[in-house]
Design a protein around this motif. Structure first.
Motif, PDB file in Angstrom:
ATOM      1  N   ASP A 108       0.825  -1.204   0.000  1.00 33.34           N
ATOM      2  CA  ASP A 108       0.000   0.000   0.000  1.00 33.34           C
ATOM      3  C   ASP A 108       0.862   1.259   0.000  1.00 33.34           C
ATOM      4  O   ASP A 108       0.555   2.240  -0.684  1.00 33.34           O
ATOM      5  CB  ASP A 108      -0.930   0.017   1.211  1.00 33.34           C
ATOM      6  CG  ASP A 108      -2.062  -1.005   1.104  1.00 33.34           C
ATOM      7  OD1 ASP A 108      -2.283  -1.513  -0.015  1.00 33.34           O
ATOM      8  OD2 ASP A 108      -2.697  -1.296   2.127  1.00 33.34           O
ATOM      9  N   GLY A 109       1.965   1.226   0.759  1.00 33.86           N
ATOM     10  CA  GLY A 109       2.851   2.376   0.793  1.00 33.86           C
ATOM     11  C   GLY A 109       3.504   2.641  -0.547  1.00 33.86           C
ATOM     12  O   GLY A 109       3.572   3.781  -1.012  1.00 33.86           O
ATOM     13  N   THR A 110       3.948   1.577  -1.202  1.00 29.31           N
ATOM     14  CA  THR A 110       4.572   1.729  -2.518  1.00 29.31           C
ATOM     15  C   THR A 110       3.561   2.188  -3.549  1.00 29.31           C
ATOM     16  O   THR A 110       3.848   3.045  -4.389  1.00 29.31           O
ATOM     17  CB  THR A 110       5.207   0.398  -2.962  1.00 29.31           C
ATOM     18  OG1 THR A 110       6.085  -0.072  -1.940  1.00 29.31           O
ATOM     19  CG2 THR A 110       6.010   0.586  -4.249  1.00 29.31           C
ATOM     20  N   MET A 111       2.373   1.601  -3.502  1.00 31.82           N
ATOM     21  CA  MET A 111       1.319   1.992  -4.445  1.00 31.82           C
ATOM     22  C   MET A 111       0.948   3.460  -4.279  1.00 31.82           C
ATOM     23  O   MET A 111       0.715   4.171  -5.252  1.00 31.82           O
ATOM     24  CB  MET A 111       0.078   1.118  -4.224  1.00 31.82           C
ATOM     25  CG  MET A 111       0.197  -0.291  -4.750  1.00 31.82           C
ATOM     26  SD  MET A 111       0.024  -0.349  -6.550  1.00 31.82           S
ATOM     27  CE  MET A 111      -0.278  -2.088  -6.819  1.00 31.82           C
ATOM     28  N   ALA A 112       0.898   3.915  -3.044  1.00 26.06           N
ATOM     29  CA  ALA A 112       0.519   5.308  -2.780  1.00 26.06           C
ATOM     30  C   ALA A 112       1.581   6.271  -3.290  1.00 26.06           C
ATOM     31  O   ALA A 112       1.265   7.351  -3.789  1.00 26.06           O
ATOM     32  CB  ALA A 112       0.288   5.503  -1.285  1.00 26.06           C
ATOM     33  N   GLU A 113       2.860   5.895  -3.169  1.00 23.44           N
ATOM     34  CA  GLU A 113       3.930   6.790  -3.563  1.00 23.44           C
ATOM     35  C   GLU A 113       4.124   6.830  -5.075  1.00 23.44           C
ATOM     36  O   GLU A 113       4.311   7.884  -5.668  1.00 23.44           O
ATOM     37  CB  GLU A 113       5.235   6.371  -2.884  1.00 23.44           C
ATOM     38  CG  GLU A 113       5.255   6.658  -1.389  1.00 23.44           C
ATOM     39  CD  GLU A 113       6.593   6.316  -0.759  1.00 23.44           C
ATOM     40  OE1 GLU A 113       7.479   5.798  -1.465  1.00 23.44           O
ATOM     41  OE2 GLU A 113       6.761   6.583   0.434  1.00 23.44           O
ATOM     42  N   ASP A 114       4.127   5.651  -5.722  1.00 22.36           N
ATOM     43  CA  ASP A 114       4.406   5.617  -7.158  1.00 22.36           C
ATOM     44  C   ASP A 114       3.898   4.306  -7.748  1.00 22.36           C
ATOM     45  O   ASP A 114       4.669   3.356  -7.921  1.00 22.36           O
ATOM     46  CB  ASP A 114       5.906   5.777  -7.408  1.00 22.36           C
ATOM     47  CG  ASP A 114       6.218   6.051  -8.875  1.00 22.36           C
ATOM     48  OD1 ASP A 114       5.297   5.967  -9.701  1.00 22.36           O
ATOM     49  OD2 ASP A 114       7.381   6.355  -9.179  1.00 22.36           O
ATOM     50  N   PRO A 115       2.608   4.207  -8.069  1.00 20.97           N
ATOM     51  CA  PRO A 115       2.063   2.944  -8.583  1.00 20.97           C
ATOM     52  C   PRO A 115       2.686   2.521  -9.909  1.00 20.97           C
ATOM     53  O   PRO A 115       2.824   1.333 -10.184  1.00 20.97           O
ATOM     54  CB  PRO A 115       0.565   3.252  -8.741  1.00 20.97           C
ATOM     55  CG  PRO A 115       0.464   4.741  -8.780  1.00 20.97           C
ATOM     56  CD  PRO A 115       1.582   5.245  -7.934  1.00 20.97           C
ATOM     57  N   GLU A 116       3.063   3.479 -10.751  1.00 19.66           N
ATOM     58  CA  GLU A 116       3.648   3.127 -12.043  1.00 19.66           C
ATOM     59  C   GLU A 116       5.002   2.460 -11.865  1.00 19.66           C
ATOM     60  O   GLU A 116       5.389   1.586 -12.647  1.00 19.66           O
ATOM     61  CB  GLU A 116       3.798   4.385 -12.910  1.00 19.66           C
ATOM     62  CG  GLU A 116       4.351   4.132 -14.302  1.00 19.66           C
ATOM     63  CD  GLU A 116       3.505   3.174 -15.134  1.00 19.66           C
ATOM     64  OE1 GLU A 116       4.064   2.536 -16.043  1.00 19.66           O
ATOM     65  OE2 GLU A 116       2.283   3.062 -14.875  1.00 19.66           O
ATOM     66  N   ALA A 117       5.741   2.851 -10.824  1.00 23.49           N
ATOM     67  CA  ALA A 117       7.065   2.271 -10.587  1.00 23.49           C
ATOM     68  C   ALA A 117       6.969   0.768 -10.337  1.00 23.49           C
ATOM     69  O   ALA A 117       7.849   0.004 -10.750  1.00 23.49           O
ATOM     70  CB  ALA A 117       7.729   2.955  -9.413  1.00 23.49           C
ATOM     71  N   ILE A 118       5.915   0.320  -9.676  1.00 22.51           N
ATOM     72  CA  ILE A 118       5.740  -1.110  -9.419  1.00 22.51           C
ATOM     73  C   ILE A 118       5.592  -1.862 -10.737  1.00 22.51           C
ATOM     74  O   ILE A 118       6.187  -2.929 -10.936  1.00 22.51           O
ATOM     75  CB  ILE A 118       4.512  -1.353  -8.525  1.00 22.51           C
ATOM     76  CG1 ILE A 118       4.723  -0.728  -7.154  1.00 22.51           C
ATOM     77  CG2 ILE A 118       4.233  -2.841  -8.388  1.00 22.51           C
ATOM     78  CD1 ILE A 118       3.579  -0.950  -6.207  1.00 22.51           C
ATOM     79  N   ARG A 119       4.823  -1.307 -11.661  1.00 21.16           N
ATOM     80  CA  ARG A 119       4.625  -1.956 -12.957  1.00 21.16           C
ATOM     81  C   ARG A 119       5.925  -1.977 -13.765  1.00 21.16           C
ATOM     82  O   ARG A 119       6.239  -2.970 -14.430  1.00 21.16           O
ATOM     83  CB  ARG A 119       3.520  -1.244 -13.732  1.00 21.16           C
ATOM     84  CG  ARG A 119       2.153  -1.355 -13.075  1.00 21.16           C
ATOM     85  CD  ARG A 119       1.084  -0.652 -13.887  1.00 21.16           C
ATOM     86  NE  ARG A 119      -0.237  -0.815 -13.312  1.00 21.16           N
ATOM     87  CZ  ARG A 119      -0.737  -0.055 -12.350  1.00 21.16           C
ATOM     88  NH1 ARG A 119      -0.008   0.936 -11.856  1.00 21.16           N
ATOM     89  NH2 ARG A 119      -1.938  -0.278 -11.873  1.00 21.16           N
TER      90      ARG A 119
END
Length: 215
Positions: A108-119
């Protein structure tokens, strides 16, 4: 009663000094430049020199923050925080519930900060062998940290076979979740996939029922 705040939540982390904030800003600028260049021209065509120019820093600054280009697109900032959060969970809480809680917080923390970065990271982990190799190395290091937290909870030695197998099974499963998500066009909710992976670790594979032939 107010719930305890999590160190994995960006808003709840301690306020940093000017120097640390500048470091974070520089790291973010380098990563943002890298993601933009990769999107424009691909991973292999993107050089550290181009990244430095786009981020308005020197190549030596890039290397000071990230030893390799692969390290730029991967991140391990959450690893120590995850271990800290695991250690803070109630001692009588089932281990799989503690893991589910902490992994969701990190995601959730990563998604909130930069969801595109995860992809981007998931896609590169599938498509680029060098990124996948560095990802394996990084996750192995994460697994060693997890062993320490597991050992404290279980009372077993951190280097015992049982602890090492469980920790690395978890880490390997999380990597496969990321790759599965990318290979299937990022369909579905990453949180649901994570829950499914933890269910497998907790319950094992479902048993296939024998087929019955009607006569």
């Amino acid at each position: 009663m107010t719930a305890a705040r999590s160190p994995l939540s960006p808003a709840d982390r301690p306020q940093l000094g000017l120097r640390e904030r500048k470091k974070i800003k520089t790291r973010e600028a380098i990563r943002t430049a890298t993601y933009a260049l990769i999107k424009e021209q691909g991973y292999d065509a993107t050089t550290v020199e181009q990244i430095a120019e786009r981020a308005e820093v020197s190549p030596s600054t890039v290397f000071r923050y990230f030893p390799t280009k692969e390290d730029i697109v991967l991140t391990d900032e959450y690893d120590p925080l995850m271990v800290e959060e695991l250690r803070a969970r109630p001692a009588d809480e089932p281990w799989i519930d503690s893991l589910r809680h902490v992994m969701r917080l990190a995601l959730d923390g990563t998604m909130a900060e930069d969801p595109e970065a995860i992809r981007v990271r998931a896609h590169l982990g599938v498509q680029v062998p060098a990124v996948r190799a560095r990802m394996l190395e990084s996750m192995s290091q994460t697994g060693r940290m997890l062993c320490e937290a597991l050992a404290e909870r279980s009372g077993l030695a951190a280097d015992s076979l049982q602890v090492r197998v469980y920790a690395m099974s978890l880490i390997g499963g999380l990597m496969e979740v990321s790759m599965y998500w990318a290979e299937n066009g990022f369909e579905g909710d990453m949180r649901d996939l994570l829950d499914q992976a933890l269910d497998v670790l907790d319950q094992g594979l479902p048993t296939k029922k024998p087929s019955t032939t009607q006569r």
